[in-house]
Design a protein around this motif. Structure first.
Motif, short mmCIF file in Angstrom:
data_model
loop_
_atom_site.label_atom_id
_atom_site.label_comp_id
_atom_site.label_asym_id
_atom_site.label_seq_id
_atom_site.Cartn_x
_atom_site.Cartn_y
_atom_site.Cartn_z
N ARG A 85 9.56 34.80 6.25
CA ARG A 85 9.70 35.74 7.37
C ARG A 85 8.43 36.50 7.69
O ARG A 85 8.47 37.57 8.28
N GLN A 86 7.26 35.98 7.31
CA GLN A 86 5.99 36.54 7.77
C GLN A 86 5.68 35.93 9.13
O GLN A 86 6.23 34.89 9.50
N ILE A 87 4.80 36.56 9.87
CA ILE A 87 4.39 36.01 11.17
C ILE A 87 3.75 34.65 10.92
O ILE A 87 2.86 34.52 10.09
N PHE A 88 4.24 33.63 11.64
CA PHE A 88 3.78 32.26 11.41
C PHE A 88 2.59 31.94 12.29
O PHE A 88 2.64 32.09 13.50
N ASP A 89 1.51 31.54 11.67
CA ASP A 89 0.34 30.99 12.35
C ASP A 89 0.00 29.72 11.61
O ASP A 89 0.39 29.54 10.46
N CYS A 131 0.85 -1.19 0.00
CA CYS A 131 0.00 0.00 0.00
C CYS A 131 0.89 1.24 0.00
O CYS A 131 2.07 1.17 0.26
N THR A 132 0.29 2.34 -0.29
CA THR A 132 0.98 3.61 -0.25
C THR A 132 0.03 4.65 0.31
O THR A 132 -1.19 4.46 0.31
N TRP A 133 0.57 5.73 0.84
CA TRP A 133 -0.26 6.78 1.41
C TRP A 133 0.43 8.11 1.16
O TRP A 133 1.61 8.16 0.82
N HIS A 134 -0.31 9.18 1.34
CA HIS A 134 0.26 10.52 1.28
C HIS A 134 -0.68 11.47 2.01
O HIS A 134 -1.86 11.19 2.19
N TRP A 135 -0.13 12.59 2.44
CA TRP A 135 -0.94 13.63 3.07
C TRP A 135 -1.75 14.31 1.99
O TRP A 135 -1.21 14.70 0.95
N ASP A 136 -3.04 14.47 2.21
CA ASP A 136 -3.89 15.16 1.25
C ASP A 136 -3.98 16.62 1.66
O ASP A 136 -4.84 17.02 2.42
N LEU A 137 -3.06 17.41 1.17
CA LEU A 137 -2.99 18.82 1.54
C LEU A 137 -4.02 19.65 0.80
O LEU A 137 -4.32 20.76 1.19
N SER A 138 -4.60 19.13 -0.26
CA SER A 138 -5.59 19.89 -1.01
C SER A 138 -6.88 20.05 -0.21
O SER A 138 -7.61 21.00 -0.40
N LEU A 139 -7.18 19.12 0.68
CA LEU A 139 -8.39 19.22 1.49
C LEU A 139 -8.28 20.27 2.58
O LEU A 139 -9.28 20.71 3.14
N SER A 140 -7.07 20.68 2.88
CA SER A 140 -6.87 21.62 3.97
C SER A 140 -7.18 23.06 3.60
O SER A 140 -7.35 23.90 4.47
N THR A 141 -7.26 23.35 2.33
CA THR A 141 -7.54 24.72 1.94
C THR A 141 -9.03 24.96 1.92
O THR A 141 -9.82 24.07 1.69
N SER A 142 -9.42 26.18 2.17
CA SER A 142 -10.84 26.51 2.18
C SER A 142 -11.38 26.56 0.75
O SER A 142 -10.63 26.59 -0.21
N VAL A 184 1.67 17.11 9.22
CA VAL A 184 2.03 18.32 8.47
C VAL A 184 1.35 19.51 9.13
O VAL A 184 0.18 19.47 9.46
N ILE A 185 2.11 20.58 9.34
CA ILE A 185 1.59 21.83 9.88
C ILE A 185 1.49 22.81 8.73
O ILE A 185 2.47 23.07 8.03
N LEU A 186 0.31 23.33 8.53
CA LEU A 186 0.06 24.24 7.42
C LEU A 186 0.10 25.68 7.91
O LEU A 186 -0.58 26.03 8.86
N GLY A 187 0.90 26.50 7.27
CA GLY A 187 0.92 27.92 7.59
C GLY A 187 -0.33 28.59 7.06
O GLY A 187 -0.73 28.36 5.93
N THR A 188 -0.97 29.42 7.88
CA THR A 188 -2.19 30.08 7.42
C THR A 188 -1.92 31.44 6.79
O THR A 188 -2.63 31.85 5.89
N GLY A 189 -0.92 32.14 7.26
CA GLY A 189 -0.65 33.47 6.70
C GLY A 189 0.19 33.40 5.45
O GLY A 189 -0.02 34.15 4.50
N CYS A 190 1.15 32.48 5.43
CA CYS A 190 2.10 32.45 4.32
C CYS A 190 1.97 31.21 3.45
O CYS A 190 2.62 31.13 2.42
N THR A 191 1.20 30.26 3.82
CA THR A 191 0.94 29.01 3.09
C THR A 191 2.15 28.10 2.93
O THR A 191 2.14 27.23 2.07
#
Length: 149
Positions: A97-101, A12-23, A65-72
């Motif tokens: 170098r933007q504020i990280f959230d 089997c294989t897996w991966h993080w689905d980062l496309s679902l994390s965006t609004s 995976v931690i997703l940055g909200t301000g800088c992506t």
């Protein structure tokens, strides 16, 4: 015809689905702007999100995976924790170098996520203190400049 199965192997294989994390709005904007892309590597250790960070033995839920909200920009949890623990990081994204959230795509590690939140909040408090303590100095310097003109 009769068949005897001697050995069975599954893969089997897996991966993080980062496309679902965006609004939905972000996805609409990304569809309109064909310049956007989803990063596949951690911005700090430069290892694939599907791989393990240098602190982990195995990839997966132990190092989300931690997703940055301000800088992506996106990072492994342990990588961004190490970065934000350094005083010189000042709570800024190591890439732009933007504020990280942040937002996460999994809530399996409440202790480490709480630690990350406390680091981000601590840097925010330090920035606010510096802003408030430097404000009178800035006003004094500005008024002296106006008097000398």
């Amino acid at each position: 015809m009769k068949v005897d199965i001697v050995e069975w192997r599954t893969y089997c294989t897996w991966h993080w689905d980062l496309s679902l994390s965006t609004s939905a709005q972000d996805r609409d904007n990304n569809n309109n702007n064909n310049n956007s892309f989803i990063e596949e590597l951690c911005g700090i250790c430069r290892v694939s999100f599907d791989g393990s960070c240098p602190s982990c033995k195995y990839p997966g839920d132990e190092c989300p995976v931690i997703l940055g909200t301000g800088c992506t920009h996106n990072f492994h949890l342990h990588c961004i924790l190490k970065w934000l623990e350094q005083e010189s990081s000042r709570g800024l994204c190591p890439m732009c170098r933007q504020i990280f959230d942040f937002q996460t795509i999994t809530d399996n590690l409440p202790d480490e996520i709480a630690n990350l939140k406390s680091l981000v909040d601590g840097h925010r408090v330090m920035r606010e203190r510096l802003l408030h303590t430097n404000e009178p100095e800035f006003e004094t310097m500005q008024s002296e400049a106006n008097v000398s003109m």
